[in-house]
Design a protein around this motif. Sequence first.
Motif, PDB file in Angstrom:
ATOM      1  N   THR A 188       0.763  -1.043   0.025  1.00  0.00           N
ATOM      2  CA  THR A 188       0.066   0.039  -0.122  1.00  0.00           C
ATOM      3  C   THR A 188       0.798   1.301  -0.084  1.00  0.00           C
ATOM      4  OG1 THR A 188      -1.678  -1.064   1.355  1.00  0.00           O
ATOM      5  CG2 THR A 188      -1.773   1.207   1.333  1.00  0.00           C
TER       6      THR A 188
ATOM      7  N   ASN B  93       0.594   4.166  -2.451  1.00  0.00           N
ATOM      8  CA  ASN B  93       0.518   5.644  -2.120  1.00  0.00           C
ATOM      9  C   ASN B  93       1.587   6.402  -2.474  1.00  0.00           C
ATOM     10  OD1 ASN B  93      -1.969   5.185  -0.695  1.00  0.00           O
ATOM     11  ND2 ASN B  93      -0.908   4.991   1.343  1.00  0.00           N
TER      12      ASN B  93
ATOM     13  N   ASN C 289      -6.589   2.243   1.412  1.00  0.00           N
ATOM     14  CA  ASN C 289      -6.290   2.809   2.432  1.00  0.00           C
ATOM     15  C   ASN C 289      -7.551   2.472   3.840  1.00  0.00           C
ATOM     16  OD1 ASN C 289      -3.916   4.008   1.954  1.00  0.00           O
ATOM     17  ND2 ASN C 289      -5.059   5.965   1.275  1.00  0.00           N
TER      18      ASN C 289
ATOM     19  N   GLN D   1       3.941   5.736   5.515  1.00  0.00           N
ATOM     20  CA  GLN D   1       3.207   6.669   4.400  1.00  0.00           C
ATOM     21  C   GLN D   1       4.044   7.995   4.484  1.00  0.00           C
ATOM     22  OE1 GLN D   1      -0.762   7.363   6.234  1.00  0.00           O
ATOM     23  NE2 GLN D   1      -1.517   5.590   4.724  1.00  0.00           N
TER      24      GLN D   1
ATOM     25  N   ASN E 226      -7.359   5.471  -2.970  1.00  0.00           N
ATOM     26  CA  ASN E 226      -7.559   5.577  -1.471  1.00  0.00           C
ATOM     27  C   ASN E 226      -8.592   4.363  -1.031  1.00  0.00           C
ATOM     28  OD1 ASN E 226      -6.516   8.370  -0.188  1.00  0.00           O
ATOM     29  ND2 ASN E 226      -7.034   8.829  -2.362  1.00  0.00           N
TER      30      ASN E 226
END
Length: 485
Positions: A29, A33, A140, A167, A137
């Motif tokens: 992820t 991102n 997330n 992140q 998104n």
Amino acid sequence: MTENRTSPVSEARSEPSRRRTFVNILVNTAVANLTTSYLWFALTFWIYLETRNVIATGVVGGIYMLLLALSSISFGTLVDRYRKLAVMRFAGLFTLVMFLLAGAIFVLAPDGQVARLDGPWFWGFAAVTLIGAVVENMRNIALSTTVTILVEPDRRANANGLVGMVQGIAFMVTSVLSGLSIGLLGMGATVVIAVVLTALAFGHLLTVRMPEEAAPAPSDAHGGFDLVGSWRAVMAVSGLFALVLFSTFNNFIGGAYIALMDPYGLELFSVEMWGGLFALGSTGFMVGGAVIGKVGLGSNPLRTMLLVVMVLGLLGALFTIREWGWLYIAGIWLYMALFPAVEAAEQTVIQRVVPLARQGRVFGFAMAFESSAAPVTAFVVAPLAEFWIIPYARSDAGAAALEPLLGEGTARGIALVFLCASALMILAAALAFLTPVYRRVSAEYARAAAEDRAAGERGEAPGMSDGTGLPRETRAGDESLESPR
């Protein structure tokens, strides 16, 4: 994605084994991102450098947040209805297709037309890029629910801190790459790089397995936009809506930052230098997340969140008080170091007090509500700054009036916006401490924490809190999770 309404069948694995799976999902992820932020930052830099218009950057940033707000309910509904990995894979594939389409538009646009604000090529290119970034998104929201599935209750605050740290690393690398990419390679090459990284992340995600969720938890979620179910899921826990309101405080000032942070930085530095210096400031995000990952958020994450929001407001008021580059970067570093605590606190409370079968819609509702605050302020602040505040601050009379408080410089109008927005944010967070709902949410979190500790003493898996051996969301008699009549 294939919907399965049967009960989840958990495969017993050791905590280290579950942790390895979580780390795989977290890193994947983070790459996704990073790629999305890389293209998003690059688009913002490119728009401002091509147009020198803060309205353009404000509108594009506001549209992004508005699309995120409008789609988050659907994202949460899908997370509750389908397996989390299936949702992540769908989001990764959709984003890859959108970025490919953005590249095609950029290549096919006539010379000079893609950068014209009054032309369809610019808005088509920006819209497709934004849609791909928004859908990413969805991952997330799914990631927040995997913390509930894979991480022990007392370690979730730490896991959420690690999410913030990873992140932050992606954010830091992104700002450097975006500035250098636009300055040295141009927008076309930037899109190509984003497509390649998105494809790699999607390919890796296909290799990840999470046997703890053989099927989705039984849920009352239905359709593709379960607004009613999302509202009921939020209101089912006393004071949870207030928690969303508390988290929204930080997003009001976020709208001003979306509209004006990059223009302010680009007034002080070149695009290449701004990208590098913003990356330096963004290391605070990584440090803050790492600290939370080590020490957690204390016994009352909500109290921690409100205190941090007040400090963030103070920083936002002071880091442009003078037009000094070092002050701006130092303020950004401190802001980034504290910001992960706000996100981690909200996630930790929701993961503790909301059943897994409802968490997707609750996280989606929270994202929708909180995201809606930023575009409102962005759409209002950008035109005000462009047509009134900045011209006033640069006039002889305005410069003289602002000089005792904000000093001298060409960006004093932007500094005035930051100061006013931050003062409102401090006041709102301070007043939140006095509300009855603050006490109710704090008490609900303490009660759920005590239940989870008792479950741990009985040797039950994460999410169990009574002696039935069933997760909270699948206990017999929980009629709120039956299929809609």
